[in-house]
Motif scaffolding. Structure first.
Motif, PDB file in Angstrom:
ATOM      1  N   GLU A 161       0.828  -1.202   0.000  1.00  0.00           N
ATOM      2  CA  GLU A 161       0.000   0.000   0.000  1.00  0.00           C
ATOM      3  C   GLU A 161       0.867   1.259   0.000  1.00  0.00           C
ATOM      4  O   GLU A 161       0.603   2.215  -0.726  1.00  0.00           O
ATOM      5  CB  GLU A 161      -0.926   0.003   1.208  1.00  0.00           C
ATOM      6  CG  GLU A 161      -1.826   1.216   1.273  1.00  0.00           C
ATOM      7  CD  GLU A 161      -2.649   1.260   2.548  1.00  0.00           C
ATOM      8  OE1 GLU A 161      -3.448   2.193   2.662  1.00  0.00           O
ATOM      9  OE2 GLU A 161      -2.493   0.390   3.409  1.00  0.00           O
ATOM     10  N   ARG A 162       1.933   1.270   0.791  1.00  0.00           N
ATOM     11  CA  ARG A 162       2.854   2.416   0.819  1.00  0.00           C
ATOM     12  C   ARG A 162       3.504   2.604  -0.552  1.00  0.00           C
ATOM     13  O   ARG A 162       3.639   3.719  -1.033  1.00  0.00           O
ATOM     14  CB  ARG A 162       3.935   2.233   1.879  1.00  0.00           C
ATOM     15  CG  ARG A 162       3.416   2.080   3.266  1.00  0.00           C
ATOM     16  CD  ARG A 162       2.946   3.400   3.827  1.00  0.00           C
ATOM     17  NE  ARG A 162       2.498   3.182   5.187  1.00  0.00           N
ATOM     18  CZ  ARG A 162       1.476   3.790   5.720  1.00  0.00           C
ATOM     19  NH1 ARG A 162       0.808   4.667   5.038  1.00  0.00           N
ATOM     20  NH2 ARG A 162       1.117   3.536   6.948  1.00  0.00           N
TER      21      ARG A 162
ATOM     22  N   ARG B   4       1.072   4.233  -2.912  1.00  0.00           N
ATOM     23  CA  ARG B   4       0.893   5.659  -2.658  1.00  0.00           C
ATOM     24  C   ARG B   4       2.025   6.468  -3.284  1.00  0.00           C
ATOM     25  O   ARG B   4       1.797   7.559  -3.810  1.00  0.00           O
ATOM     26  CB  ARG B   4       0.819   5.925  -1.158  1.00  0.00           C
ATOM     27  CG  ARG B   4      -0.464   5.424  -0.533  1.00  0.00           C
ATOM     28  CD  ARG B   4      -0.473   5.654   0.942  1.00  0.00           C
ATOM     29  NE  ARG B   4      -1.665   5.069   1.537  1.00  0.00           N
ATOM     30  CZ  ARG B   4      -1.939   5.132   2.813  1.00  0.00           C
ATOM     31  NH1 ARG B   4      -1.136   5.746   3.643  1.00  0.00           N
ATOM     32  NH2 ARG B   4      -3.026   4.574   3.278  1.00  0.00           N
TER      33      ARG B   4
ATOM     34  N   TRP C 274       1.485   6.486  -7.306  1.00  0.00           N
ATOM     35  CA  TRP C 274       0.449   7.303  -7.950  1.00  0.00           C
ATOM     36  C   TRP C 274       0.916   8.731  -8.139  1.00  0.00           C
ATOM     37  O   TRP C 274       0.481   9.423  -9.057  1.00  0.00           O
ATOM     38  CB  TRP C 274      -0.888   7.219  -7.225  1.00  0.00           C
ATOM     39  CG  TRP C 274      -1.040   8.002  -5.969  1.00  0.00           C
ATOM     40  CD1 TRP C 274      -0.823   7.556  -4.710  1.00  0.00           C
ATOM     41  CD2 TRP C 274      -1.460   9.363  -5.834  1.00  0.00           C
ATOM     42  NE1 TRP C 274      -1.064   8.552  -3.808  1.00  0.00           N
ATOM     43  CE2 TRP C 274      -1.456   9.674  -4.462  1.00  0.00           C
ATOM     44  CE3 TRP C 274      -1.825  10.361  -6.731  1.00  0.00           C
ATOM     45  CZ2 TRP C 274      -1.807  10.918  -3.973  1.00  0.00           C
ATOM     46  CZ3 TRP C 274      -2.180  11.603  -6.235  1.00  0.00           C
ATOM     47  CH2 TRP C 274      -2.164  11.861  -4.876  1.00  0.00           C
TER      48      TRP C 274
ATOM     49  N   SER D 258      -1.389  10.662   3.017  1.00  0.00           N
ATOM     50  CA  SER D 258      -1.522   9.212   3.054  1.00  0.00           C
ATOM     51  C   SER D 258      -0.765   8.598   4.224  1.00  0.00           C
ATOM     52  O   SER D 258      -1.079   7.483   4.637  1.00  0.00           O
ATOM     53  CB  SER D 258      -1.045   8.599   1.735  1.00  0.00           C
ATOM     54  OG  SER D 258       0.363   8.599   1.655  1.00  0.00           O
TER      55      SER D 258
ATOM     56  N   PRO E 291      -6.949   5.034   2.112  1.00  0.00           N
ATOM     57  CA  PRO E 291      -6.508   5.779   0.924  1.00  0.00           C
ATOM     58  C   PRO E 291      -7.510   6.835   0.464  1.00  0.00           C
ATOM     59  O   PRO E 291      -7.124   7.915   0.033  1.00  0.00           O
ATOM     60  CB  PRO E 291      -6.320   4.691  -0.137  1.00  0.00           C
ATOM     61  CG  PRO E 291      -6.111   3.439   0.636  1.00  0.00           C
ATOM     62  CD  PRO E 291      -6.906   3.586   1.893  1.00  0.00           C
TER      63      PRO E 291
END
Length: 186
Positions: free
Chosen positions: A26-27, A30, A33, A100, A106
């Motif tokens: 997930e990190r 982030r 993106w 974030s 998110p």
């Protein structure tokens, strides 16, 4: 994660390892993106130029000031235009990256980033707080139009890039500081 003794671990320990892997992924997403925003802008510019060449004949281009420049000069200005927009989007990305790190949701980070950007644009239109306008990261976004004039005016463009660099440094550092203090392995 690579050195984790999987064979000797119990099911709950393996489940925690899986959760840690999801957190790390997930990190990474982030961070990714933010880079995609700049790539998206470059792709839009390229597609616009190609579509324009297909629909209209290539040739001289009329600028906002009414001056006509060659097609090569117009491509150079389009590259500058794209670079400037990418810098503006990178600032929004850095702010989003920082948000974030403050939440596990998110959608919350995206909403906070969009809300802050809208608020900055609204505040930029209020004459009573004119003293802070030039410090808002959205204030210099429209300076990109100066690249489409003849002669090109770089005063507002350079101030806008400097403002974006400061925001990138501040929010990038804050995000990095939050990343280094978060424990994603437990």
């Amino acid at each position: 994660l690579d050195t984790f003794p999987m064979e000797a671990s119990s099911l709950p320990e393996l489940m925690i390892l899986l959760e840690d892997a999801f957190d790390i992924q997930e990190r990474h997403f982030r961070l990714h993106w933010m880079l995609n925003l700049a790539q998206f802008q470059a792709a839009i510019t390229f597609e616009g130029i190609v579509t324009g060449l297909i629909l209209f004949p290539g040739g001289d281009v009329v600028l906002l000031s009414g001056t006509t420049v060659s097609f090569v000069e117009a491509l150079y200005r389009a590259a500058l235009f794209t670079g400037y927009i990418a810098a503006m989007l990178a600032t929004v990305g850095a702010i989003g990256l920082f948000f974030s790190t403050l939440t596990e949701v998110p959608m919350g980070a995206m909403a906070a980033t969009a809300t802050l950007t809208v608020i900055a644009q609204i505040v930029d239109t209020i004459p009573q707080v004119q003293v802070i306008h030039e410090y808002l990261y959205t204030h210099w976004w429209l300076a990109v139009g100066d690249l489409m004039r003849d002669p090109m005016a770089f005063d507002d463009v350079s101030t806008g890039l400097l403002t974006q660099a400061v925001y990138l440094a501040v929010f990038g550092t804050l995000a990095w500081a939050r990343f280094t203090t978060k424990d994603v392995t437990s």
